[in-house]
Structure formats: C-alpha cells, structure tokens
Scaffold this active site. Structure first.
Site, PDB file in Angstrom:
ATOM      1  N   ARG A 126      27.174  30.687  56.483  1.00 30.82           N
ATOM      2  CA  ARG A 126      26.111  30.879  57.480  1.00 30.82           C
ATOM      3  C   ARG A 126      26.502  31.919  58.533  1.00 30.82           C
ATOM      4  O   ARG A 126      25.645  32.644  59.028  1.00 30.82           O
ATOM      5  CB  ARG A 126      25.787  29.551  58.157  1.00 30.82           C
ATOM      6  CG  ARG A 126      25.046  28.644  57.215  1.00 30.82           C
ATOM      7  CD  ARG A 126      24.804  27.303  57.823  1.00 30.82           C
ATOM      8  NE  ARG A 126      23.905  26.523  56.999  1.00 30.82           N
ATOM      9  CZ  ARG A 126      23.772  25.209  57.086  1.00 30.82           C
ATOM     10  NH1 ARG A 126      24.466  24.526  57.947  1.00 30.82           N
ATOM     11  NH2 ARG A 126      22.931  24.579  56.299  1.00 30.82           N
ATOM     12  N   GLY A 184      19.122  22.819  48.570  1.00 31.70           N
ATOM     13  CA  GLY A 184      20.182  21.865  48.277  1.00 31.70           C
ATOM     14  C   GLY A 184      20.974  22.130  47.022  1.00 31.70           C
ATOM     15  O   GLY A 184      21.642  23.161  46.897  1.00 31.70           O
ATOM     16  N   GLY A 187      15.986  22.283  53.902  1.00 33.14           N
ATOM     17  CA  GLY A 187      14.723  21.681  54.336  1.00 33.14           C
ATOM     18  C   GLY A 187      13.654  22.717  54.630  1.00 33.14           C
ATOM     19  O   GLY A 187      12.477  22.509  54.324  1.00 33.14           O
ATOM     20  N   LYS A 243      14.728  12.167  42.745  1.00 30.12           N
ATOM     21  CA  LYS A 243      13.555  11.324  42.993  1.00 30.12           C
ATOM     22  C   LYS A 243      12.247  12.089  43.015  1.00 30.12           C
ATOM     23  O   LYS A 243      12.165  13.149  43.631  1.00 30.12           O
ATOM     24  CB  LYS A 243      13.715  10.637  44.350  1.00 30.12           C
ATOM     25  CG  LYS A 243      14.805   9.610  44.361  1.00 30.12           C
ATOM     26  CD  LYS A 243      14.847   8.946  45.705  1.00 30.12           C
ATOM     27  CE  LYS A 243      15.774   7.754  45.694  1.00 30.12           C
ATOM     28  NZ  LYS A 243      15.996   7.239  47.025  1.00 30.12           N
TER      29      LYS A 243
HETATM   30  P1  AMP Z   1      17.945  16.099  44.991  1.00 32.78           P
HETATM   31  O1  AMP Z   1      18.750  16.006  46.252  1.00 32.78           O
HETATM   32  O2  AMP Z   1      16.710  15.235  44.973  1.00 32.78           O
HETATM   33  O3  AMP Z   1      17.673  17.541  44.613  1.00 32.78           O
HETATM   34  O4  AMP Z   1      18.829  15.473  43.854  1.00 32.78           O
HETATM   35  C1  AMP Z   1      20.044  16.013  43.446  1.00 32.78           C
HETATM   36  C2  AMP Z   1      20.832  14.921  42.828  1.00 32.78           C
HETATM   37  O5  AMP Z   1      20.135  14.423  41.708  1.00 32.78           O
HETATM   38  C3  AMP Z   1      22.185  15.352  42.334  1.00 32.78           C
HETATM   39  O6  AMP Z   1      23.164  14.695  43.094  1.00 32.78           O
HETATM   40  C4  AMP Z   1      22.211  14.889  40.896  1.00 32.78           C
HETATM   41  O7  AMP Z   1      23.410  14.253  40.542  1.00 32.78           O
HETATM   42  C5  AMP Z   1      21.081  13.875  40.846  1.00 32.78           C
HETATM   43  N1  AMP Z   1      20.561  13.713  39.488  1.00 32.78           N
HETATM   44  C6  AMP Z   1      20.054  14.648  38.689  1.00 32.78           C
HETATM   45  N2  AMP Z   1      19.745  14.127  37.494  1.00 32.78           N
HETATM   46  C7  AMP Z   1      20.082  12.822  37.519  1.00 32.78           C
HETATM   47  C8  AMP Z   1      20.032  11.754  36.585  1.00 32.78           C
HETATM   48  N3  AMP Z   1      19.560  11.942  35.350  1.00 32.78           N
HETATM   49  N4  AMP Z   1      20.475  10.543  36.968  1.00 32.78           N
HETATM   50  C9  AMP Z   1      20.953  10.351  38.213  1.00 32.78           C
HETATM   51  N5  AMP Z   1      21.029  11.328  39.157  1.00 32.78           N
HETATM   52  C10 AMP Z   1      20.604  12.539  38.801  1.00 32.78           C
END
Ligand code: AMP
Length: 418
Positions: A35, A376, A399, A220
C-alpha cells in the site's frame, strides 16, 4: 474534472489521503508495504513539482487517542526511505498548524493516525454496552457535529486535496469524502492509484467489451448476493465457483456430503438461477469436484460429479471437467472479472481449480481481453501463482471494489467527481 497530471503543485500544500493501513508484526515492522508503494507515484509527482505534502491515513481500528499500537510513527522511517525525503511527523493530526506552516517546497509531513479521533469515521466511542437508544442517537449527533470542525481543520492545512486511498473509498469519512467540499472543483482530484482503480472498475461496469464473464468464488453466497444480482444485469457469463457451489447443488437436489452449504439460502440460489435464465445470462456451475475426507491438505481425495459427493466427504475444489468448462468460457471472453477462489486454495492440494482459472484469464488477456482481479482472496491467488502482472489490473481495494461491483456509488469517488 481536475487531474493530477494537469495540476501544477509548485508552491502548493497538498493534503493527500493515502491508505497506509499496512500490516505490522509484533515488533511493529511492516510485513507487506504494497500500500505504501502504491501511493508513491502520486506523492513523488507532487514533490517533483515543488509541492508540499501533508500525508494523511488511518491505521487499524484504534479506540482512543493516542493508541500507540496504531501509531503511524511505526512506518515513518519506511515512508521516508521509499519517498526519498525525510518525512516529518505530526503527533496529533489536529495540532499540526505550525509544522504545516513551516513546510517548504519538496518537503513532506505525515499526520498521526486520523482514526485516533472518532470524528474521522463519525462514529461515537465509549458508549456503555447498556446505552439506551436515546443515548446512542445523542452521541451520534454529537460526533457528527464535531466532525464538521475536525474536517474543516484538516482542510485548512492545504491548498488542494488529493484522494489516493481507494481502499477506503467506500467510506464517507472526514478525510476520504467530507473534506472535498472545502476545495474548489479545480483543486481536488484523484491520485494516480485512484485514477487507475476508477478506470478499471469503469471498464467492467460501464465500458464493457463482450462477451463479459465474471467468476465469483469464495465461501458464501450470502456475502455475494448483491454482487451477483448486480452482475446479472451486466455479464454474458457468470461462473459460480468455490464453496458457494454447494448451496446451488443442494438446491437442485444434488448430494453434497459434508460440503459447506447455507441451508437458508437454497431458495435464493434457485431464484438467482431463474433470474439468470430470464436475463439470458449463461450461469456456469461446476460439474465435478475434488472431494476430501477431511478439511486438511493431507486428506484423501477423489474426483466425483459435483452432485454425487459421498456421505462423509466434502467438495474442496473444482474437478478437471469444471476446469476445462470454466477455462473455455474465460478464454472466449473480452472482459473478465474474478473475485474469489474456486476452492480452498490455502491448501496446496486444492489450488488446481483456482490456478486453471488464473491461467485462462492470463491467456484471454494475452488475446486482448481486459481482466480485473480483486476483492480479497483472488488477489492472494494471483500473487501465489505469480500471475499478477499478466492480468490487466489487480485491484488494491477489497471492500471498496466489492461495493463498486455491487453498483454502489462510492463516497470517496463521488466527492471528487461531484
Ligand atoms: P471469500 O472471502 O468469500 O472470497 O471466501 C474465500 C474463502 O473461501 C477462502 O478462504 C477459501 O478457502 C474458501 N473456500 C473456497 N472454496 C471452498 C470450499 N469448497 N469449501 C470451503 N471453503 C472454500
């Protein structure tokens, strides 16, 4: 709109809002200075013109003033070294008048962490846990009131305002947005980093070359609903990957074993599928999965159809057929947005899917596509795979980028654009 290239900073004091919220180790050493490096072109241009820098940033989430753990003093020497001048330091961002007045062309002053004051964010502090609604709203009103004086004071230090902090552009804080009202239109502008971010977002939100493919991964659906809904109005192809796959798979009657799933979002998944169909968007879901018998890098694995994950197993990444499917869609695209890994990429045995997506994006980019990676973990992915310089743009804003692709107007951008 004023631009940093068109503005001559000679003899001018510039208030530059940067994002120096860098990670520090337990000895207060910087562990990643990305940064700081990202803000250098803007800071150097102002100094080279013969301008004077008043550099302002937040760091962490301090709860009081001062909060030594979050002092920007920890990074002063590093900023001086990178900038090539000895940067002075103002211990209190509200009491910097004398130091500001003493600045000479080519000199720089770093203000202490703006968030030592609650007024920066405009959120009340120190409220008792059992505070009544009335007390809460009185405290909120009070801090909003004193925020005006705080903002005015910051603005009084400078002749012009430069915002180069894309990471906080989604916040309507004193130094990121409110301060802009105290400068004429031709005396406020984006820094180079902000300019690049705004341009990149514009290319995927407005100035779209088709086909446009978005790859949404991560864990999610619930955290990405607004983004997915907005993207359904923009994209030709929407690839859904990562943990959220299994909410869709379960919603359509598949067996997902122990894979992560949001059971209260099954209807939502069906709704998104229906909306995609109505809008003519090609919604691409995984067809196979690399399943594991435990959530660990050393788990036993097998490749199975995505809707036939055995009991006791969980989908940890996409399988080879999905990699091919996703890669073909990506390679045929002219605009690409990637947010979120296809699997648990932190474990080396479950990175193949994300790597395949990354490689397909690199190839499409070579063939003229515009590719934006951000938000992220996908940034961590392109860094891990060493392909950050082979995509068109890697956003520095987590974000902020996500809110921009949700279609929200970012206060930090609106404050400059008017
Ligand atoms: P996000 O912060 O919502 O972009 O999620 C990223 C996270 O999703 C990472 O830490 C990944 O390890 C997790 N992730 C991706 N695919 C899977 C999966 N099939 N099962 C569990 N966690 C997952």
């Amino acid at each position: 709109m004023q631009t940093i290239d068109n503005f001559n900073f000679a003899g001018k004091k510039a208030f530059v809002r940067v994002d120096f919220n860098v990670p520090l180790d337990e000895n207060f050493h910087i562990t990643d200075d990305t940064r700081i490096r990202a803000a250098l072109p803007t800071l150097k241009k102002i100094l080279a013109d013969g301008g004077m820098l008043i550099i302002a940033s937040h760091m962490g989430r301090p709860k009081k003033n001062p909060d030594p753990k979050y002092s920007l003093k920890h990074i002063l020497a590093h900023v001086s070294e990178k900038l090539g001048v000895e940067v002075k330091f103002a211990d209190d961002c509200m009491k910097a008048d004398e130091q500001v007045a003493a600045l000479k062309p080519g000199e720089a002053l770093l203000l202490e962490n703006l968030r030592f004051y609650a007024e920066e964010e405009g959120k009340p502090r120190g409220l008792a846990d059992d505070a009544t609604d009335e007390e809460k709203s009185a405290a909120k009103k009070a801090v909003k009131e004193s925020q005006k004086e705080f903002t005015k004071k910051l603005a009084s230090y400078a002749d012009c305002y430069v915002n180069d902090a894309f990471g906080t552009a989604h916040r309507a804080h004193a130094s990121t947005a409110l301060i802009a009202q105290y400068f004429d239109a031709d005396h406020k502008m984006f820094g180079y980093l902000m300019e690049k971010e705004v341009k990149a977002v514009n290319k995927v939100m407005n100035d779209i070359k088709r086909p446009f493919t978005a790859i949404m991964g991560g864990s999610k659906v619930s955290s990405k609903i607004d983004i997915i809904e907005n993207l359904l109005n923009k994209v030709d192809n929407l690839i859904i990957a990562g943990g959220m796959t299994y909410t869709f798979t379960k919603a359509t009657g598949g067996n997902i074993g122990l894979s992560i799933c949001e059971d209260d979002k099954l209807d939502l998944a069906l709704d998104l599928m229906r909306k995609a169909k109505e809008k003519g968007v090609n919604l691409v879901l995984a067809v196979d999965a690399k399943a594991a018998d435990s959530f660990s890098n050393d788990a036993n694995t097998q490749i199975v159809p995505v809707n036939e994950i055995p009991d006791g197993w969980e989908g940890m990444d996409i399988g080879p057929k999905s990699m091919e499917l996703f890669s073909n869609v990506i390679k045929g695209s002219k605009t690409i947005l990637w947010n979120g890994p296809t699997g648990v990429f932190e474990f080396d045995n479950f990175t193949d899917g994300s790597r395949a997506v990354g490689n397909a994006i690199v190839e499409a980019t070579k063939n003229g596509a515009f590719s934006l990676v951000g938000g992220g973990d996908s940034v961590a992915c392109v860094n891990k795979f060493g392909i950050a310089d082979k995509v068109s743009y890697v956003s520095t804003g987590g974000g902020a980028l996500l809110e921009a692709i949700e279609g929200k107007v970012l206060p930090g951008i609106a404050a400059i654009q008017g």
